[in-house]
Design a protein around this motif. Structure first.
Motif, PDB file in Angstrom:
ATOM      1  N   SER A 133       0.839  -1.211   0.000  1.00 24.03           N
ATOM      2  CA  SER A 133       0.000   0.000   0.000  1.00 24.03           C
ATOM      3  C   SER A 133       0.871   1.258   0.000  1.00 24.03           C
ATOM      4  O   SER A 133       2.047   1.222   0.386  1.00 24.03           O
ATOM      5  CB  SER A 133      -0.946  -0.010   1.190  1.00 24.03           C
ATOM      6  OG  SER A 133      -0.183   0.022   2.366  1.00 24.03           O
ATOM      7  N   PHE A 134       0.286   2.346  -0.420  1.00 28.25           N
ATOM      8  CA  PHE A 134       1.016   3.595  -0.641  1.00 28.25           C
ATOM      9  C   PHE A 134       1.411   4.218   0.706  1.00 28.25           C
ATOM     10  O   PHE A 134       0.531   4.503   1.549  1.00 28.25           O
ATOM     11  CB  PHE A 134       0.108   4.548  -1.414  1.00 28.25           C
ATOM     12  CG  PHE A 134       0.788   5.816  -1.820  1.00 28.25           C
ATOM     13  CD1 PHE A 134       1.834   5.808  -2.721  1.00 28.25           C
ATOM     14  CD2 PHE A 134       0.378   7.037  -1.302  1.00 28.25           C
ATOM     15  CE1 PHE A 134       2.460   6.978  -3.115  1.00 28.25           C
ATOM     16  CE2 PHE A 134       0.991   8.216  -1.683  1.00 28.25           C
ATOM     17  CZ  PHE A 134       2.036   8.181  -2.586  1.00 28.25           C
ATOM     18  N   LEU A 136       1.787   7.010   2.385  1.00 28.05           N
ATOM     19  CA  LEU A 136       1.519   8.446   2.244  1.00 28.05           C
ATOM     20  C   LEU A 136       2.399   9.309   3.157  1.00 28.05           C
ATOM     21  O   LEU A 136       3.031  10.274   2.694  1.00 28.05           O
ATOM     22  CB  LEU A 136       0.036   8.730   2.515  1.00 28.05           C
ATOM     23  CG  LEU A 136      -0.348  10.213   2.457  1.00 28.05           C
ATOM     24  CD1 LEU A 136      -0.161  10.769   1.046  1.00 28.05           C
ATOM     25  CD2 LEU A 136      -1.793  10.425   2.910  1.00 28.05           C
ATOM     26  N   LEU A 151       5.191   8.654  -9.763  1.00 27.15           N
ATOM     27  CA  LEU A 151       4.227   7.686  -9.221  1.00 27.15           C
ATOM     28  C   LEU A 151       3.627   6.892 -10.369  1.00 27.15           C
ATOM     29  O   LEU A 151       3.397   7.443 -11.445  1.00 27.15           O
ATOM     30  CB  LEU A 151       3.065   8.411  -8.546  1.00 27.15           C
ATOM     31  CG  LEU A 151       3.259   9.073  -7.203  1.00 27.15           C
ATOM     32  CD1 LEU A 151       1.943   9.660  -6.738  1.00 27.15           C
ATOM     33  CD2 LEU A 151       3.736   8.045  -6.216  1.00 27.15           C
ATOM     34  N   ARG A 153       0.313   4.673 -11.316  1.00 28.27           N
ATOM     35  CA  ARG A 153      -1.057   4.396 -10.823  1.00 28.27           C
ATOM     36  C   ARG A 153      -1.933   3.942 -11.977  1.00 28.27           C
ATOM     37  O   ARG A 153      -2.279   4.801 -12.784  1.00 28.27           O
ATOM     38  CB  ARG A 153      -1.620   5.672 -10.182  1.00 28.27           C
ATOM     39  CG  ARG A 153      -3.030   5.505  -9.640  1.00 28.27           C
ATOM     40  CD  ARG A 153      -3.567   6.827  -9.162  1.00 28.27           C
ATOM     41  NE  ARG A 153      -4.861   6.664  -8.521  1.00 28.27           N
ATOM     42  CZ  ARG A 153      -6.019   6.808  -9.167  1.00 28.27           C
ATOM     43  NH1 ARG A 153      -6.064   7.093 -10.465  1.00 28.27           N
ATOM     44  NH2 ARG A 153      -7.150   6.665  -8.524  1.00 28.27           N
ATOM     45  N   ASN A 155       0.169   0.686 -10.252  1.00 30.10           N
ATOM     46  CA  ASN A 155       1.614   0.491 -10.215  1.00 30.10           C
ATOM     47  C   ASN A 155       2.042  -0.812 -10.886  1.00 30.10           C
ATOM     48  O   ASN A 155       1.480  -1.864 -10.625  1.00 30.10           O
ATOM     49  CB  ASN A 155       2.067   0.486  -8.743  1.00 30.10           C
ATOM     50  CG  ASN A 155       3.571   0.444  -8.620  1.00 30.10           C
ATOM     51  OD1 ASN A 155       4.277   1.148  -9.348  1.00 30.10           O
ATOM     52  ND2 ASN A 155       4.080  -0.379  -7.725  1.00 30.10           N
ATOM     53  N   VAL A 162      -3.063   3.909  -6.031  1.00 32.44           N
ATOM     54  CA  VAL A 162      -3.060   4.918  -4.962  1.00 32.44           C
ATOM     55  C   VAL A 162      -4.443   5.569  -4.913  1.00 32.44           C
ATOM     56  O   VAL A 162      -4.992   5.970  -5.944  1.00 32.44           O
ATOM     57  CB  VAL A 162      -1.991   6.011  -5.204  1.00 32.44           C
ATOM     58  CG1 VAL A 162      -1.920   6.961  -4.002  1.00 32.44           C
ATOM     59  CG2 VAL A 162      -0.637   5.402  -5.500  1.00 32.44           C
ATOM     60  N   ASP A 166      -5.243  10.200  -1.276  1.00 35.45           N
ATOM     61  CA  ASP A 166      -3.781  10.240  -1.082  1.00 35.45           C
ATOM     62  C   ASP A 166      -3.123  11.043  -2.210  1.00 35.45           C
ATOM     63  O   ASP A 166      -2.185  11.811  -1.989  1.00 35.45           O
ATOM     64  CB  ASP A 166      -3.189   8.825  -1.049  1.00 35.45           C
ATOM     65  CG  ASP A 166      -3.528   8.098   0.248  1.00 35.45           C
ATOM     66  OD1 ASP A 166      -4.238   8.686   1.080  1.00 35.45           O
ATOM     67  OD2 ASP A 166      -3.089   6.942   0.411  1.00 35.45           O
TER      68      ASP A 166
END
Ligand SMILES: Cc1ncc(COP(=O)(O)O)c(C=O)c1O
Length: 362
Positions: A133-134, A136, A151, A153, A155, A162, A166
């Motif tokens: 998980s991201f 943050l 980033l 997304r 991924n 994400v 966030d």
């Protein structure tokens, strides 16, 4: 051993491992839509024969307008590129000599582009313990130190996404500390419809740069088409450093057909949801870990034999399945395999082969 940097090179992998399979294998190493290319493209492609002898419009006016309209943004906010890869390198060039943050494991070309343009790179890692998980808070805490964040997304290779809240928090922080946020949405079309893409944020965040690719969803990696969506000044700068006629005229002439393929995309989403259900149910039952993907690829590891990924890799190769190794993904170090979601028959073939792997140990 010299591992290939990308999937989709089955012959090279078999050669490296000294396995002679000719064409009797299924390639699970490239994340290309197995339903494509859409049949409707065939006619447009044949018509495009007339374009072979012509230079494309150097400004790609018509094609850019089409993409911009499709995305609900302005033409001046859009730049066509030779696949998502060219977009990554053009953007990295804008930050020559500056500082970047990359959240790993992710697509290796962000780091390569940063090296080419002498950016110094800080890495943060996604963790299996947190289901990739991201992170943050960690990202926010690093942002003041960097000029640009890359980033992905969804991924690549985890298939994770994400959360929009966030993303907004990262963009807000970026505005505050003058950091540009580059978000690669190469696999966005595979996501369930309730998860939104980010083009609607372009007018709200001047520090947002979106990268897209059409090669994955339409299965046209040889034709190549990507684009950048960003604020006007960024697009202007990117365009100034783009090689003339970088995008070929064949792909721009089939673009009107591509942008009407809504049914094909819906069909793809439906196929993917069905296949992910089939795969994840059986993989759990067999005791494999899979990353919590929402798209057409996932990371796999045998929970009973965590140290044996290399043996599993070889076993699959010997059984006509080409997985993607993860030696070149930072932090994975070959401990997982990345597998594409293929057709139902091919996914069942994979599951059958994994069942035999499991049975061998009992
Ligand atoms: C996350 C991601 N972005 C961009 C690309 C580049 O795609 P293309 O240059 O074929 O459009 C890839 C290719 O694998 C990818 O995985």
């Amino acid at each position: 051993m010299e591992w290939p940097d990308h999937g989709g090179q089955p012959k090279k992998i078999l050669e490296l491992k000294g396995i002679n399979k000719d064409d009797l294998y299924v390639d699970f190493s490239a994340n290309i839509n197995p339903l494509g290319p859409p049949m409707a493209l065939k006619e447009s492609f044949i018509e495009a024969f007339n374009q072979f002898e012509k230079y494309p419009d150097p400004n790609y006016e018509e094609a850019t307008k089409l993409v911009a309209t499709h995305e609900g943004v302005r033409q001046e906010q859009t730049l066509l590129t030779n696949g998502g890869s060219e977009a990554i390198f053009l953007v990295a060039q804008q930050f020559t000599g500056e500082k970047a943050l990359i959240i790993e494991p992710t697509f290796s070309e962000y780091e390569r582009a940063c090296h080419v343009f002498q950016l110094s790179v800080t890495h943060l890692s996604l963790q299996q313990e947190d289901h990739f998980s991201f992170p943050l808070e960690k990202v926010i805490s690093k942002m003041e130190e960097v000029d640009v964040v890359f980033l992905c997304r969804p991924n690549n290779p985890t298939g994770t996404v994400v959360d929009i809240e966030d993303i907004k928090a990262v963009l807000e922080k970026g505005i505050e500390c003058q950091t540009t946020i580059v978000i690669d949405e190469a696999f966005i079309h595979f996501l369930p419809s309730h998860i939104t893409d980010l083009a609607f944020l372009i007018d709200h965040y001047a520090n947002l740069v979106l990268l897209r690719s059409l090669t994955k969803i339409f299965s046209i990696p040889s034709l190549r088409l990507g684009y950048v969506v960003a604020r006007e000044e960024m697009i202007f700068q990117l365009k100034r450093s783009q090689i003339p006629w970088s995008v070929n005229g064949i792909v721009t002439s089939i673009l009107p057909c591509l942008v009407t393929q809504h049914e094909f995309i819906d069909e793809t989403k439906a196929w993917l949801q069905g296949q992910l259900k089939l795969l994840t149910t059986e993989l759990s039952r067999l005791g494999f870990y899979y990353s919590p993907t929402l798209v057409n690829f996932y990371l796999l590891r045998d929970l009973d034999r965590q140290a044996d990924t290399e043996q599993l890799f070889l076993y699959l190769l010997e059984n006509n399945i080409i997985p993607r190794h993860t030696h070149t993904f930072k932090g994975l170090d070959g401990n997982y395999l990345r597998l594409a979601v293929r057709t139902e028959a091919e996914n069942n073939f994979l599951l059958q082969t994994l069942r035999r792997w499991r049975d061998r140990q009992c």
